[in-house]
Design a protein around this motif. Structure first.
Motif, short mmCIF file in Angstrom:
data_model
loop_
_atom_site.label_atom_id
_atom_site.label_comp_id
_atom_site.label_asym_id
_atom_site.label_seq_id
_atom_site.Cartn_x
_atom_site.Cartn_y
_atom_site.Cartn_z
N PHE A 1 0.83 -1.21 0.00
CA PHE A 1 0.00 0.00 0.00
C PHE A 1 0.86 1.26 0.00
O PHE A 1 0.62 2.21 -0.74
CB PHE A 1 -0.95 0.02 1.20
N LEU A 2 1.92 1.27 0.83
CA LEU A 2 2.82 2.44 0.88
C LEU A 2 3.44 2.69 -0.49
O LEU A 2 3.51 3.81 -1.00
CB LEU A 2 3.93 2.21 1.91
N VAL A 3 3.88 1.58 -1.11
CA VAL A 3 4.53 1.67 -2.41
C VAL A 3 3.55 2.14 -3.48
O VAL A 3 3.90 2.94 -4.35
CB VAL A 3 5.12 0.29 -2.74
N ALA A 4 2.29 1.67 -3.38
CA ALA A 4 1.29 2.08 -4.37
C ALA A 4 1.13 3.59 -4.34
O ALA A 4 1.06 4.25 -5.38
CB ALA A 4 -0.04 1.40 -4.07
N SER B 1 9.21 6.09 -14.02
CA SER B 1 9.19 5.77 -12.59
C SER B 1 10.09 4.59 -12.33
O SER B 1 10.05 3.61 -13.04
CB SER B 1 7.78 5.41 -12.14
N PRO B 2 10.90 4.69 -11.28
CA PRO B 2 11.91 3.66 -11.03
C PRO B 2 11.34 2.50 -10.25
O PRO B 2 11.61 2.34 -9.08
CB PRO B 2 12.90 4.41 -10.16
N ILE B 3 10.51 1.70 -10.93
CA ILE B 3 9.93 0.53 -10.24
C ILE B 3 11.07 -0.34 -9.70
O ILE B 3 10.99 -0.89 -8.61
CB ILE B 3 9.08 -0.29 -11.23
N SER B 4 12.17 -0.40 -10.46
CA SER B 4 13.27 -1.26 -10.00
C SER B 4 13.92 -0.68 -8.74
O SER B 4 14.40 -1.42 -7.89
CB SER B 4 14.31 -1.44 -11.10
N GLY B 5 13.91 0.65 -8.61
CA GLY B 5 14.45 1.27 -7.39
C GLY B 5 13.60 0.89 -6.18
O GLY B 5 14.10 0.55 -5.11
N ILE B 6 12.27 0.92 -6.39
CA ILE B 6 11.34 0.50 -5.33
C ILE B 6 11.61 -0.96 -4.99
O ILE B 6 11.61 -1.37 -3.84
CB ILE B 6 9.88 0.66 -5.83
#
Length: 677
Positions: free
Chosen positions: A371-374, A389-394
């Motif tokens: 949820f936080l990441v969303a 957006s850096p999904i890989s960073g997340i």
């Protein structure tokens, strides 16, 4: 904006859903290929919108809202392919041998659908009440409007489709000659050694990356170049000078080893700190927004009785899925996650208590952290667009947190005592992170789609249904595509058959890195030094960016992009930079022409800019599709280069031929965009 023409139009139609599913197959496949090859995926919303309009125009009664639904569904599935940033790690570390269909489908579907559920309460605050730019959401809405303008709409949308086909044909042709026939080289590297230091000048000829670079723009492009200079102009030369080199090692292999073993972790640290910084900046607006949304949902429930007589449009465009549905679907997805984790652990040598404990941990992490990441990803998509957006960073932050939490919980201690169990602990961390990445990627794309919907007057709950359908279709396509690509090319360090060409293996850069991080944490051998240097550098750059922001003006330093420049292979970073420069030069040309004609620049540049986005989308789609087709040919013939016309001796000439063809294509793209008047 609210003119009441959308009230009676059909939105969710059967033909639209079938078309959405077909586009989904194409885009998911090309995104998975691009992501495994270079570590980037593209946002499929814009090309999906164009294809949908062209096809639906052949039927009677198609409308902008139906097109919007097709685009929503297709882009959700294309985005779900971000799961490949981590799943190949399970094959690389030897836990899986190929991708089991039901487990892969389950983790993609459960994560993706939770992402849809999480973004519903965020819609009102992040889309309706915020002033975030949503670059791709707005662009997709523009394209839908252009295509459904009735007066000269037919001509306009045909022209848009021709632009996409132009870019697609150029990049498909080039990558067929380079990747298939092997007549052109796919990149060019010049190596220099000065004393003990090694320097590298890379040029990558990937037109898909040029298209992506064109879309991210010059500010991010320069930031990526700065990352490239930090990695290959400072870090690698310094480390190669102080590290002893074996006599037999070529300088290129030596320098590449230093970069992948050490310097990349610096990029990972920087991407991680940038993602955390973004989360921190958003925390307050996010909390406020969720409060507002929940209270509105509650009010909507009470007031549903007296609503029957008012079915006006303002109401229709503000109807989210009912809370009862949201809760039911979320619970079903949590049950599905638990089932998938149970199946993943089914043959693990663990006690029943530990088995249940691990499943509980995994589901809780995926849900809370998800949820936080969303929220963070939704905000980043609104700020810079979902492609950048850096999904890989997340994912990097997630894999570090999940691994550390598993260690702290003591749940994996009995496992770490045995070598086989140690591998299992790493596999569990990767699998949980896969669920979080699916949530993040979908939330990232979702709010972009809901923005498009808001601009064209769509019904939110119908869009949310389309997003769920998109997740289901995408989740079914990803496992066979992953297996096809794995069997055709293999991954770096994990080749399915003996005697395969390791040079052709897909790098899967993020999956490699996340596996290395999880392994490092559990074996307590993680290269913390480089990660910490990356974090420290990231903090310095964040301060610099903040000062630039305070000063006003357009100069900025997006830290994420710098981290990505250090972290991506240099030929990739360079191609992205080339694309950004191409866009900047074209803009400069338009500015000069507008000044010469005495016209307002924004008015003058509107059509060429739109054409630029379409041609760039074409460049991305063309190369990706050829990549998937070549994978299929390689898979069927079992040969590494079944279409090659020339042998290795040709390589030197191939580099210069490739460069010449590459420059000619850039020139023709610039000419086409500049002629859009």
């Amino acid at each position: 904006m609210h003119h009441d023409n959308g009230a009676g139009l059909p939105e969710l139609t059967l033909r639209g859903m079938v078309l959405g599913a077909l586009i989904t197959v194409v885009f998911t496949a090309s995104n998975v290929y691009l992501g495994l090859k270079v570590g980037l995926t593209f946002s499929s919303a814009i090309p999906a919108a164009v294809i949908s309009m062209a096809v639906l125009r052949l039927f009677s009664g198609a409308n902008i809202l139906e097109n919007n639904m097709v685009q929503t569904q297709a882009s959700a599935a294309g985005t779900l392919s971000a799961i490949i940033f981590i799943l190949p790690g399970l094959v690389m570390m030897g836990h899986w041998h190929g991708f089991p269909f039901w487990q892969t489908l389950g983790i993609c579907a459960a994560g993706g659908m939770l992402g849809v559920m999480f973004s519903i309460p965020l819609r009102r605050v992040m889309v309706v009440q915020s002033d975030l730019p949503y670059p791709e959401g707005v662009a997709a809405a523009e394209i839908l409007r252009v295509g459904s303008a009735d007066a000269d709409g037919g001509e306009e949308s045909r022209r848009g489709l021709r632009d996409i086909l132009f870019g697609g044909a150029l990049s498909a042709g080039f990558s067929l000659v380079a990747g298939g026939f092997k007549v052109f080289a796919e990149n060019m590297n010049l190596w220099f050694s000065a004393g003990a230091s090694v320097l590298r000048l890379p040029v990558g000829f990937s037109l898909a990356l040029v298209g992506a670079g064109y879309m991210i723009g010059i500010v991010s492009g320069i930031a990526i170049l700065i990352g490239l200079v930090i990695a290959w102009g400072i870090a690698v030369p310094y480390l190669t000078a102080v590290t002893p080199r074996d006599a037999g090692t070529a300088i290129s292999a030596f320098a590449s080893g230093i970069w992948s073993g050490q310097v990349r972790f610096m990029g990972a640290g920087m991407i991680g700190v940038a993602a955390v910084w973004t989360l921190a900046r958003l925390f307050k607006p996010m909390v406020d927004g969720v409060k507002v949304s929940l209270s509105t949902l509650a009010r909507g429930q009470q007031g549903s009785g007296e609503r029957t007589d008012r079915t006006d449009r303002t109401d229709r465009t503000d109807h989210d899925m009912p809370p009862a549905w949201i809760i039911a679907i979320s619970l079903a997805m949590i049950a599905l996650l638990a089932t998938v984790f149970a199946s993943f652990l089914s043959d693990a040598p663990v006690s029943p208590a530990l088995f249940i404990g691990l499943i509980a941990y995994a589901v809780a992490f995926a849900f809370i952290f998800g949820f936080l990441v969303a929220a963070a990803c939704g905000y980043m998509a609104g700020l810079i667009g979902s492609s950048s957006s850096p999904i890989s960073g997340i994912g990097i932050v997630a894999v570090i947190l999940v691994s550390l939490l598993l260690l702290a919980s003591g749940a994996v201690d009995p496992l770490l005592a045995t070598p086989q169990g140690g591998k299992l602990a790493i596999a569990i961390a990767l699998f949980v992170t896969a669920a979080i990445i699916a949530v993040a990627a979908i939330a990232n794309d979702n709010l972009q789609d809901l923005k498009t919907g808001q601009l064209v007057g769509a019904t939110p709950w119908r869009q949310q249904v389309a997003l769920l359908v998109g997740c289901a279709v995408g989740a079914a396509i990803i496992p066979p595509v992953l297996n096809l690509l794995y069997n055709a090319y293999g991954f770096t360090g994990a080749l399915p058959r003996a005697g395969m060409d390791a040079a052709q293996a897909l790098a899967a850069p993020q999956a490699t890195l996340m596996t290395a991080i999880a392994t490092g944490i559990f074996t307590r051998e993680l290269n913390w030094t480089m990660l910490v240097i990356g974090v420290a550098l990231g903090i310095v750059l964040i301060v610099a960016d903040w000062l630039l922001e305070r000063r006003g003006g357009t100069a900025r330093l997006p830290v994420l992009a710098v981290g990505i420049g250090i972290y991506l292979p240099p030929t990739v970073s360079m191609a992205l930079f080339v694309g950004a420069v191409l866009g900047w030069l074209i803009d400069g040309g338009l500015r000069r022409r507008a000044a010469a004609l005495g016209q307002d620049f924004d008015d003058y540049a509107e059509r060429p800019r739109q054409r630029g986005i379409l041609v760039a989308s074409g460049l991305i789609v063309g190369e990706s599709l050829v990549g998937v087709l070549l994978a299929a040919v390689i898979g069927f013939t079992g040969k590494d280069a079944p279409l090659a016309l020339v042998t290795g001796a040709f390589e030197g000439i191939g580099q210069w031929l490739g460069l010449l063809a590459f420059l000619l294509i850039l020139w023709s793209v610039a000419r086409r965009v500049l002629s859009a008047r």
